[in-house]
Scaffold this active site. Structure first.
Site, PDB file in Angstrom:
ATOM      1  N   ASP A 168      -8.412  -7.128  -4.474  1.00  0.00           N
ATOM      2  CA  ASP A 168      -8.083  -5.781  -3.994  1.00  0.00           C
ATOM      3  C   ASP A 168      -8.663  -4.759  -4.969  1.00  0.00           C
ATOM      4  O   ASP A 168      -8.165  -4.599  -6.079  1.00  0.00           O
ATOM      5  CB  ASP A 168      -6.556  -5.639  -3.901  1.00  0.00           C
ATOM      6  CG  ASP A 168      -6.120  -4.294  -3.323  1.00  0.00           C
ATOM      7  OD1 ASP A 168      -6.972  -3.394  -3.137  1.00  0.00           O
ATOM      8  OD2 ASP A 168      -4.918  -4.142  -3.049  1.00  0.00           O
TER       9      ASP A 168
ATOM     10  N   SER B 100       0.849  -1.192   0.000  1.00  0.00           N
ATOM     11  CA  SER B 100       0.000   0.000   0.000  1.00  0.00           C
ATOM     12  C   SER B 100       0.890   1.250   0.000  1.00  0.00           C
ATOM     13  O   SER B 100       1.762   1.362  -0.861  1.00  0.00           O
ATOM     14  CB  SER B 100      -0.929  -0.048   1.217  1.00  0.00           C
ATOM     15  OG  SER B 100      -2.018   0.806   1.056  1.00  0.00           O
TER      16      SER B 100
ATOM     17  N   HIS C 158      -7.862  -5.461  -0.137  1.00  0.00           N
ATOM     18  CA  HIS C 158      -6.585  -4.774   0.076  1.00  0.00           C
ATOM     19  C   HIS C 158      -5.855  -5.299   1.322  1.00  0.00           C
ATOM     20  O   HIS C 158      -4.624  -5.322   1.357  1.00  0.00           O
ATOM     21  CB  HIS C 158      -6.820  -3.266   0.186  1.00  0.00           C
ATOM     22  CG  HIS C 158      -5.571  -2.455   0.212  1.00  0.00           C
ATOM     23  ND1 HIS C 158      -4.619  -2.532  -0.780  1.00  0.00           N
ATOM     24  CD2 HIS C 158      -5.085  -1.558   1.118  1.00  0.00           C
ATOM     25  CE1 HIS C 158      -3.624  -1.710  -0.484  1.00  0.00           C
ATOM     26  NE2 HIS C 158      -3.881  -1.117   0.656  1.00  0.00           N
TER      27      HIS C 158
END
Lengths: 382, 382
Positions: free
Chosen positions: A318, A157, A351
């Site tokens: 995701d 991320s 995610h």
């Protein structure tokens, strides 16, 4: 507790302060900042050649405490499953460094820190920082630790953004880059979700234009921001698996209480987050992510084939950082003749998968790191 | 203005009040409500047999004003492109009825209405209502208009839920059902987005537990709720097409101002919404959607093949009400031997597509309605 045995054990957060004068570090905005403290932890041992250092970079709400246990804590660091003896980032082989980002609220200098000019918290006098500024500060820490070149920079991320930024800012300082579940730049949808979080905080009168350190932070607004975040971290599928339409009671309450378990979960997550995170840091860090853009020509300022090798990972479900963004990164790296391995890992976790799909990640990252370590050894051998 | 020529022209909202005593309508919760006003509009002419009536049902923030222009207004009703002479809901053939939902704030009885028991706005004394309650109130209006059986019930999003509920509550009263971009029940992700909106409103101190009609409504919280909504109504792709990473100024502002056009758009949409929508209605209507569930055995209480015919439509890029939910509806209807036509329409508009993909919808709905009208005529012919 078997988990503790497998972990790196007890660890401590350390602090490195640099840029002692108030204008020592020049930021991307042109503003100056100092002194700057970087909270960091290290695991494993730096070898004599100082060639086994891996910098692990945290996501939006993470901190320096990536692995092991703090004295008295039941919960290990955020990537404990990945960092430790025999794990992906094997502390018997690698010297792992993790630091809290500039602008954060977990020991590194951020908007809640004391402004030396006023002796009060910076609040909105803290300058806008970028991912490049975070990396610039990390570079000081890495220099301080006496490491000239990192074996790898890795993160998921926002951690993946920092990893990419390391390659962009200091291409000669990284032997490999592991960007996970990330992007070269935020799409308008990603910016929109960040902006909603910021607006939720700034809509709370307790935010008080950022000056709330005496009066208490905007808990309600920050909790709402976090709830939005949590929806985007999960997938439609993982929510279905975890909550479906399960009720907290036997039937509908016919009120605005939380009827569904998913509502209770979001409220709990929101309320918990405000205990551990600073609302202004939320604003600064999301802004840094939205400004981030290393796409196109910016991806490699120097011409020629990049020396660093890449392992790019993304996850099937995701939708916050969809695989298409990782594929675009791979495409642009390949166009520069970079050595890139890309894997899309099957997962229903959305995610959050970068924190949860430990088995798949461990194999891929473990092998990749070993190849880098060995490959380089060969090249350097007499 | 050519658009005005093609439209049904000037129209007026009418009001029908029933259930005069304060406990005349028994709601799904067991609570009683009355009197109840339904704001509604009609377009076209009811034929002698009263067999050409189509009930059009609005989505979450819609109203009775579906087509034509109100005196002095530049903007037509929300489905003006679909309702009018020669359009999908052809007012030369059909008598189209549109009413504002119970619990709304556009003329029908809702939390902002005066509670006859206190002579003050209901606020949170308004009972929790469900989609079935909305439909129960609509049934009173349809009865009042002298229509025994509707040619069709049609709507997108929450309008589709009402259409399905009509079939469930009054199967003998609907000849056809057109659920568009909708679901038999909300997934936990859909509930989660609604809950975030509700929390944003309730987090605003101006909400004051719903009692704000003297002091002014929770503008900031309601605006944040609407911003979240707008993200879910668009697709990643349509946001990319519309905004990409375009900036409002020449460069980054290095502030918390809106840097990106998408931020400015969300702020504008949020601020505009609070001028036209009641925050308590937001709470009540989203709760009604979350409670809605006509899946499984609930879809058709009566055994046997349903008489009503179905046209189910969904849109490729709609991730708020994804096609999978429409396909599940089709599957369950088919399992009951219902006559169902299903089309997934290609669109990049996301959930907004049901308002925007006029050409594709018009053909499908136009032909479907004509078949219903003609088919039934044949059956009824001597």
């Amino acid at each position: 507790m078997s988990e503790k045995k497998e972990s790196i054990g007890l660890v401590e957060t350390k602090y490195f302060t640099f840029a002692a004068s108030p204008d020592a570090l020049v930021l991307e905005s042109g503003e100056k900042l100092g002194p700057i403290t970087q909270a960091y932890e290290t695991y494993g041992t730096l070898n004599r050649e100082k060639s086994n250092a891996v910098l692990v970079l945290h996501a939006f709400s993470g901190d320096a405490h990536a692995a092991g246990f703090h004295e008295g804590d039941d919960k290990p660091g955020w990537w404990n499953d990945m960092i430790g003896p025999g794990k992906a980032f094997d502390t018997q082989k690698y010297f792992v460094i993790s630091s809290n980002v500039l602008g954060g609220c977990k020991g590194s200098t951020g908007p809640a820190s004391i402004n030396p000019k006023t002796q009060k918290p910076y609040a909105l006098d803290f300058p806008i920082i970028t991912i490049a500024d975070m990396v610039k500060a990390q570079k000081q820490l890495v220099d301080f630790l006496g490491i000239d070149r990192l074996l790898a920079v890795a993160g998921g991320s926002m951690g993946g953004m920092q990893a990419l930024q390391w390659f962009v800012s200091y291409p000669e300082k990284v032997r490999s880059v592991i960007p996970i579940a990330t992007a070269m730049k935020h799409s308008p949808q990603q910016i929109a979700f960040d902006e909603v979080g910021r607006q939720a905080i700034m809509a709370d009168p307790a935010w008080n234009k950022g000056s709330y350190y005496d009066s208490g932070q905007p808990d309600r607004g920050l909790a709402v921001a976090r709830m939005v975040g949590h929806i985007t971290y999960m997938s439609d599928e993982s929510m279905e698996e975890k909550f479906s339409r399960k009720l907290k009671k036997d039937g509908y309450t016919f009120s605005f209480d939380a009827d569904f378990e998913v509502e209770g979960y979001l409220r709990y997550r929101g309320d918990n987050f405000v205990k551990r995170f600073d609302a202004n840091s939320y604003l600064y860090i999301t802004k840094a992510m939205d400004y981030f853009d290393v796409s196109g020509a910016k991806l490699a300022k120097t011409g020629g084939k990049p020396e660093a090798r890449f392992l790019v990972l993304s996850f099937k479900s995701d939708w916050l950082y969809p695989s298409a963004q990782s594929k675009e990164l791979v495409l642009q790296l390949k166009a520069k003749q970079a050595d890139v391995t890309y894997c899309e890992i099957f997962s229903t976790y959305g995610h959050d998968a970068f924190l949860l799909e430990v088995e798949a990640e461990s194999k891929l990252i473990g092998h990749f790191l070993e190849n880098i370590l060995n490959g380089r050894k060969k090249t350097n051998a007499i």
